[in-house]
Design an enzyme around this catalytic site. Structure first.
Site, PDB file in Angstrom:
ATOM      1  N   ALA A   1      -3.951   0.667   6.606  1.00  0.00           N
ATOM      2  CA  ALA A   1      -3.851   1.325   5.300  1.00  0.00           C
ATOM      3  C   ALA A   1      -4.355   2.763   5.399  1.00  0.00           C
ATOM      4  CB  ALA A   1      -4.667   0.548   4.270  1.00  0.00           C
ATOM      5  N   ALA A   2      -5.327   2.974   6.288  1.00  0.00           N
ATOM      6  CA  ALA A   2      -5.849   4.330   6.481  1.00  0.00           C
ATOM      7  C   ALA A   2      -4.736   5.258   6.970  1.00  0.00           C
ATOM      8  CB  ALA A   2      -6.999   4.297   7.475  1.00  0.00           C
TER       9      ALA A   2
ATOM     10  N   CYS B   1      -9.824   1.891  11.717  1.00  0.00           N
ATOM     11  CA  CYS B   1     -10.024   0.438  11.734  1.00  0.00           C
ATOM     12  C   CYS B   1     -11.530   0.177  11.665  1.00  0.00           C
ATOM     13  CB  CYS B   1      -9.424  -0.106  13.033  1.00  0.00           C
ATOM     14  SG  CYS B   1      -9.479  -1.886  13.107  1.00  0.00           S
TER      15      CYS B   1
ATOM     16  N   LYS C   1      -1.356   0.426  13.002  1.00  0.00           N
ATOM     17  CA  LYS C   1      -0.801   0.097  11.682  1.00  0.00           C
ATOM     18  C   LYS C   1      -1.929  -0.292  10.736  1.00  0.00           C
ATOM     19  CE  LYS C   1       3.619  -1.323  13.684  1.00  0.00           C
ATOM     20  NZ  LYS C   1       4.374  -0.126  13.330  1.00  0.00           N
TER      21      LYS C   1
ATOM     22  N   GLN D   1      -5.311  -6.242   1.632  1.00  0.00           N
ATOM     23  CA  GLN D   1      -5.406  -6.993   2.893  1.00  0.00           C
ATOM     24  C   GLN D   1      -6.638  -6.630   3.734  1.00  0.00           C
ATOM     25  OE1 GLN D   1      -1.413  -7.052   4.913  1.00  0.00           O
ATOM     26  NE2 GLN D   1      -0.712  -6.167   2.999  1.00  0.00           N
TER      27      GLN D   1
ATOM     28  N   ASP E   1       3.480   0.383   7.860  1.00  0.00           N
ATOM     29  CA  ASP E   1       3.582  -0.461   9.053  1.00  0.00           C
ATOM     30  C   ASP E   1       5.007  -0.676   9.556  1.00  0.00           C
ATOM     31  OD1 ASP E   1       0.891  -0.784   8.600  1.00  0.00           O
ATOM     32  OD2 ASP E   1       1.026  -2.867   7.927  1.00  0.00           O
TER      33      ASP E   1
ATOM     34  N   CYS F   1      -3.568  -3.763  11.719  1.00  0.00           N
ATOM     35  CA  CYS F   1      -5.015  -3.813  11.926  1.00  0.00           C
ATOM     36  C   CYS F   1      -5.373  -4.598  13.184  1.00  0.00           C
ATOM     37  CB  CYS F   1      -5.752  -4.398  10.728  1.00  0.00           C
ATOM     38  SG  CYS F   1      -7.532  -4.089  10.885  1.00  0.00           S
TER      39      CYS F   1
ATOM     40  N   VAL G   1      15.188  -6.781  -0.819  1.00  0.00           N
ATOM     41  CA  VAL G   1      16.388  -6.185  -0.199  1.00  0.00           C
ATOM     42  C   VAL G   1      16.885  -7.137   0.882  1.00  0.00           C
ATOM     43  CG1 VAL G   1      17.218  -4.306   1.272  1.00  0.00           C
ATOM     44  CG2 VAL G   1      15.740  -3.797  -0.670  1.00  0.00           C
TER      45      VAL G   1
ATOM     46  N   ALA H   1       0.829  -1.214   0.000  1.00  0.00           N
ATOM     47  CA  ALA H   1       0.000   0.000   0.000  1.00  0.00           C
ATOM     48  C   ALA H   1       0.863   1.264   0.000  1.00  0.00           C
ATOM     49  CB  ALA H   1      -0.906  -0.023   1.222  1.00  0.00           C
TER      50      ALA H   1
HETATM   51  P1  FAD Z   1       2.205  -3.797   3.020  1.00  0.00           P
HETATM   52  O1  FAD Z   1       1.019  -3.335   2.270  1.00  0.00           O
HETATM   53  O2  FAD Z   1       2.087  -5.073   3.793  1.00  0.00           O
HETATM   54  O3  FAD Z   1       3.410  -3.891   1.990  1.00  0.00           O
HETATM   55  C1  FAD Z   1       4.738  -4.200   2.367  1.00  0.00           C
HETATM   56  C2  FAD Z   1       5.458  -4.741   1.148  1.00  0.00           C
HETATM   57  O4  FAD Z   1       6.859  -4.785   1.399  1.00  0.00           O
HETATM   58  C3  FAD Z   1       5.019  -6.167   0.824  1.00  0.00           C
HETATM   59  O5  FAD Z   1       4.492  -6.216  -0.481  1.00  0.00           O
HETATM   60  C4  FAD Z   1       6.292  -6.994   0.975  1.00  0.00           C
HETATM   61  O6  FAD Z   1       6.414  -8.037   0.030  1.00  0.00           O
HETATM   62  C5  FAD Z   1       7.381  -5.931   0.781  1.00  0.00           C
HETATM   63  N1  FAD Z   1       8.651  -6.308   1.428  1.00  0.00           N
HETATM   64  C6  FAD Z   1       8.851  -6.868   2.629  1.00  0.00           C
HETATM   65  N2  FAD Z   1      10.158  -7.123   2.833  1.00  0.00           N
HETATM   66  C7  FAD Z   1      10.814  -6.678   1.722  1.00  0.00           C
HETATM   67  C8  FAD Z   1      12.172  -6.668   1.332  1.00  0.00           C
HETATM   68  N3  FAD Z   1      13.131  -7.163   2.108  1.00  0.00           N
HETATM   69  N4  FAD Z   1      12.486  -6.133   0.126  1.00  0.00           N
HETATM   70  C9  FAD Z   1      11.530  -5.624  -0.676  1.00  0.00           C
HETATM   71  N5  FAD Z   1      10.211  -5.628  -0.366  1.00  0.00           N
HETATM   72  C10 FAD Z   1       9.863  -6.155   0.822  1.00  0.00           C
HETATM   73  N6  FAD Z   1      -6.033  -1.396   7.152  1.00  0.00           N
HETATM   74  C11 FAD Z   1      -7.057  -0.506   7.093  1.00  0.00           C
HETATM   75  O7  FAD Z   1      -6.824   0.685   6.894  1.00  0.00           O
HETATM   76  N7  FAD Z   1      -8.350  -0.884   7.230  1.00  0.00           N
HETATM   77  C12 FAD Z   1      -8.681  -2.183   7.436  1.00  0.00           C
HETATM   78  O8  FAD Z   1      -9.865  -2.509   7.543  1.00  0.00           O
HETATM   79  C13 FAD Z   1      -7.633  -3.154   7.515  1.00  0.00           C
HETATM   80  N8  FAD Z   1      -7.918  -4.452   7.727  1.00  0.00           N
HETATM   81  C14 FAD Z   1      -6.902  -5.370   7.709  1.00  0.00           C
HETATM   82  C15 FAD Z   1      -7.231  -6.710   7.925  1.00  0.00           C
HETATM   83  C16 FAD Z   1      -6.250  -7.674   7.877  1.00  0.00           C
HETATM   84  C17 FAD Z   1      -6.619  -9.122   8.120  1.00  0.00           C
HETATM   85  C18 FAD Z   1      -4.909  -7.301   7.597  1.00  0.00           C
HETATM   86  C19 FAD Z   1      -3.838  -8.366   7.488  1.00  0.00           C
HETATM   87  C20 FAD Z   1      -4.566  -5.973   7.420  1.00  0.00           C
HETATM   88  C21 FAD Z   1      -5.570  -4.993   7.492  1.00  0.00           C
HETATM   89  N9  FAD Z   1      -5.277  -3.633   7.358  1.00  0.00           N
HETATM   90  C22 FAD Z   1      -6.296  -2.700   7.352  1.00  0.00           C
HETATM   91  C23 FAD Z   1      -3.862  -3.178   7.418  1.00  0.00           C
HETATM   92  C24 FAD Z   1      -3.277  -2.802   6.059  1.00  0.00           C
HETATM   93  O9  FAD Z   1      -3.408  -3.846   5.132  1.00  0.00           O
HETATM   94  C25 FAD Z   1      -1.813  -2.461   6.262  1.00  0.00           C
HETATM   95  O10 FAD Z   1      -1.677  -1.558   7.312  1.00  0.00           O
HETATM   96  C26 FAD Z   1      -1.213  -1.833   5.000  1.00  0.00           C
HETATM   97  O11 FAD Z   1      -1.221  -2.776   3.965  1.00  0.00           O
HETATM   98  C27 FAD Z   1       0.205  -1.338   5.293  1.00  0.00           C
HETATM   99  O12 FAD Z   1       0.858  -0.949   4.122  1.00  0.00           O
HETATM  100  P2  FAD Z   1       2.449  -1.114   4.002  1.00  0.00           P
HETATM  101  O13 FAD Z   1       2.812  -0.608   2.667  1.00  0.00           O
HETATM  102  O14 FAD Z   1       3.097  -0.576   5.197  1.00  0.00           O
HETATM  103  O15 FAD Z   1       2.667  -2.701   4.067  1.00  0.00           O
HETATM  104  C1  UQ1 Z   2      -8.857   4.668   4.432  1.00  0.00           C
HETATM  105  O1  UQ1 Z   2      -8.392   5.711   3.962  1.00  0.00           O
HETATM  106  C2  UQ1 Z   2      -8.344   3.421   3.988  1.00  0.00           C
HETATM  107  O2  UQ1 Z   2      -7.351   3.379   3.046  1.00  0.00           O
HETATM  108  C3  UQ1 Z   2      -7.757   3.495   1.734  1.00  0.00           C
HETATM  109  C4  UQ1 Z   2      -8.819   2.247   4.539  1.00  0.00           C
HETATM  110  O3  UQ1 Z   2      -8.248   1.075   4.158  1.00  0.00           O
HETATM  111  C5  UQ1 Z   2      -8.861   0.335   3.244  1.00  0.00           C
HETATM  112  C6  UQ1 Z   2      -9.858   2.269   5.522  1.00  0.00           C
HETATM  113  O4  UQ1 Z   2     -10.277   1.196   5.990  1.00  0.00           O
HETATM  114  C7  UQ1 Z   2     -10.378   3.540   5.950  1.00  0.00           C
HETATM  115  C8  UQ1 Z   2     -11.488   3.536   6.959  1.00  0.00           C
HETATM  116  C9  UQ1 Z   2      -9.887   4.711   5.420  1.00  0.00           C
HETATM  117  C10 UQ1 Z   2     -10.396   6.055   5.871  1.00  0.00           C
HETATM  118  C11 UQ1 Z   2     -11.313   6.683   4.863  1.00  0.00           C
HETATM  119  C12 UQ1 Z   2     -12.507   7.218   5.100  1.00  0.00           C
HETATM  120  C13 UQ1 Z   2     -13.258   7.835   3.965  1.00  0.00           C
HETATM  121  C14 UQ1 Z   2     -13.161   7.233   6.422  1.00  0.00           C
END
Ligand code: FAD
Ligand code: UQ1
Length: 422
Positions: free
Chosen positions: A318-319, A351, A316, A51, A308, A169, A86, A21
């Protein structure tokens, strides 16, 4: 878009580590701003998952396939995908080393490596996930199994665990529990289940504004909430889960409890990704040590963090990434122009707590309390919030966040505050 296993350009003005993300969002923003071929993304996985959709997949409300895209199709135009991992960071030389020792150098870097699932930290868990009854909505390999187990459940203990580590999450283990409760009710077998939510925390949820609502949900659903319990072992032969009791500081007390399970949903322990943990970017916890306001590395000013993998105190999600992206777009641009970072991350995270197969508490907060976007009371479970979670959020993610267009809901929140205060 160009992809290659054999990297031709070994130097990038901006190198992004991780194509999840945060990494895609950051690469998209800067690939639009910088000249062609200035941005490289290192990401080993060929499949990219939405995710946040996993919770719904576990509840049979979405397919896993609907949450999957080919990474190749998501890499922004004008950016180069390096399909590798990496292994080591050498920030003093402004370079990273890949698996085969190949070096990629950079002027600026964004680290967006996410958090690593560590089922290996629970004795027997990796083996148990392959046996009947054990599942996890955190993993694309075991999330569909959650739905199958809920549909096949005949009776006994249904146990849901929350680890004693940081986790992405933090609501997802609870969501799994509530969704399972709904499914068991729909199937008419809820009276045959003893549902246990075993958490290492001292209460159900860290944010006061949503705690009361969640306690009400758990009570209404007759969930046996057990606090300060940490899953340390799964014996899949005898279907037994062992928990250690934790004290008020979340330290093991030495006392344990064994619980028989028919269904066990594991909220996995997590850590910073290995390469980051071993790098000069990490603090003692292994997460990337950044300035909590600017998201700039404390040691290396040409490097920023997103998502994250950082040691910021936000939940931690996506929001949260949406607000991180807004912050680093400004701050990294400033640094590229030889100026100081000026934008501050507000700590926002969200969340959407799925409390049944059609109701959601749309929790939005920072460490100081609620930061709600709409003028409505979001601490109540509602159908409109479920519709947002199911339909609006995936669209916002695929078309807004990872394309670098969605900077979080702060502007909408400021408008709705005006309506609220009238
Ligand atoms: P990620 O999206 O996990 O991406 C990290 C990337 O780094 C991965 O693709 C990985 O392959 C790569 N990577 C790792 N190590 C290396 C390396 N050594 N070299 C190169 N690349 C590497 N968030 C919300 O906002 N709302 C929700 O409702 C929500 N529900 C969730 C439910 C579940 C079950 C889960 C698992 C997560 C949920 N999340 C939710 C959390 C959200 O998915 C994460 O917070 C978000 O994806 C974080 O983005 P990121 O880029 O930090 O990590
Ligand atoms: C959000 O921005 C986001 O990332 C796109 C999520 O992950 C999928 C979320 O779950 C939420 C709640 C937000 C926040 C956005 C709004 C419009 C409340």
């Amino acid at each position: 878009m160009r992809t290659s296993k054999v990297v031709h350009a070994k130097h990038f003005k901006l190198l992004v580590v991780g194509g999840g993300a945060g990494g895609l969002g950051a690469a998209s923003k800067f690939a639009r701003k910088l000249p062609r071929d200035s941005v490289g993304i290192i990401e080993p996985r060929e499949d990219h998952y939405y995710q946040p959709g996993f919770t719904l997949v576990g509840g049979g409300l979405m397919t896993l396939e609907a949450n999957r895209r080919r990474q190749e199709d998501l890499i922004p135009k004008n950016a180069t995908w390096i399909r590798d991992k990496v292994e080591t960071f050498e920030p003093v030389k402004n370079l990273v080393k890949l698996r085969d020792g190949e070096e990629i150098s950079y002027d600026y870097m964004v680290i967006a490596m996410g958090i690593q699932l560590r089922f290996d930290m629970i004795k027997g868990a990796k083996e148990a996930l392959k046996t009947p009854g054990v599942c996890s909505n955190y993993s694309p390999f075991y999330v569909e199994k959650h739905y199958r187990e809920a549909m096949n459940f005949k009776g006994g203990n249904a146990v849901f665990t929350f680890p004693n580590t940081p986790i992405k999450c933090a609501g997802a283990p609870q969501k799994a529990c509530y969704i399972t409760d709904s499914i068991l009710r729909q199937r008419g077998v809820r009276d045959k289940a003893h549902m246990i939510y075993a958490t290492s925390l001292k209460r159900l949820f860290g944010i006061e504004s949503y705690l009361k609502s969640l306690e009400k949900v758990a009570k209404e659903k007759d969930i046996d909430v057990r606090t300060r319990r940490n899953l340390i072992e799964v014996d899949s032969e005898n279907k037994m889960a062992t928990f250690e009791f934790l004290d008020d500081d979340a330290k093991p007390t030495g006392k344990t409890e064994r619980v028989e399970y028919s269904l066990l949903h594991i909220g996995p322990p997590c850590s910073a990704p290995e390469a980051l943990r071993k790098s000069p970017f990490a603090d003692k916890s292994g997460f990337m040590d950044v300035d909590v306001a600017s998201l700039q590395s404390k040691k290396f000013p040409n490097v920023f963090g997103v998502g994250d993998c950082m040691n910021t105190p936000n939940a931690k999600t996506a929001a949260a990434v949406s607000s991180h992206l807004k912050t680093i777009e400004q701050n990294l641009t400033q640094v590229m122009q030889g100026k100081q970072p000026c934008m501050e991350y507000d700590g926002y995270a969200s969340c959407p707590l799925v409390v049944s197969t059609n109701r959601v508490i749309l929790a939005e907060f920072n460490s100081k309390g609620a930061m709600e976007t709409t003028p409505f009371d979001q601490s109540k479970p509602t159908y409109w919030a479920y519709l947002m979670k199911r339909y609006f959020m995936p669209a916002l993610y695929w078309n807004g966040l990872i394309k670098g267009y969605w900077n979080g809901p702060a502007t909408i929140r400021n408008c709705s505050r005006l309506v609220k205060s009238k």
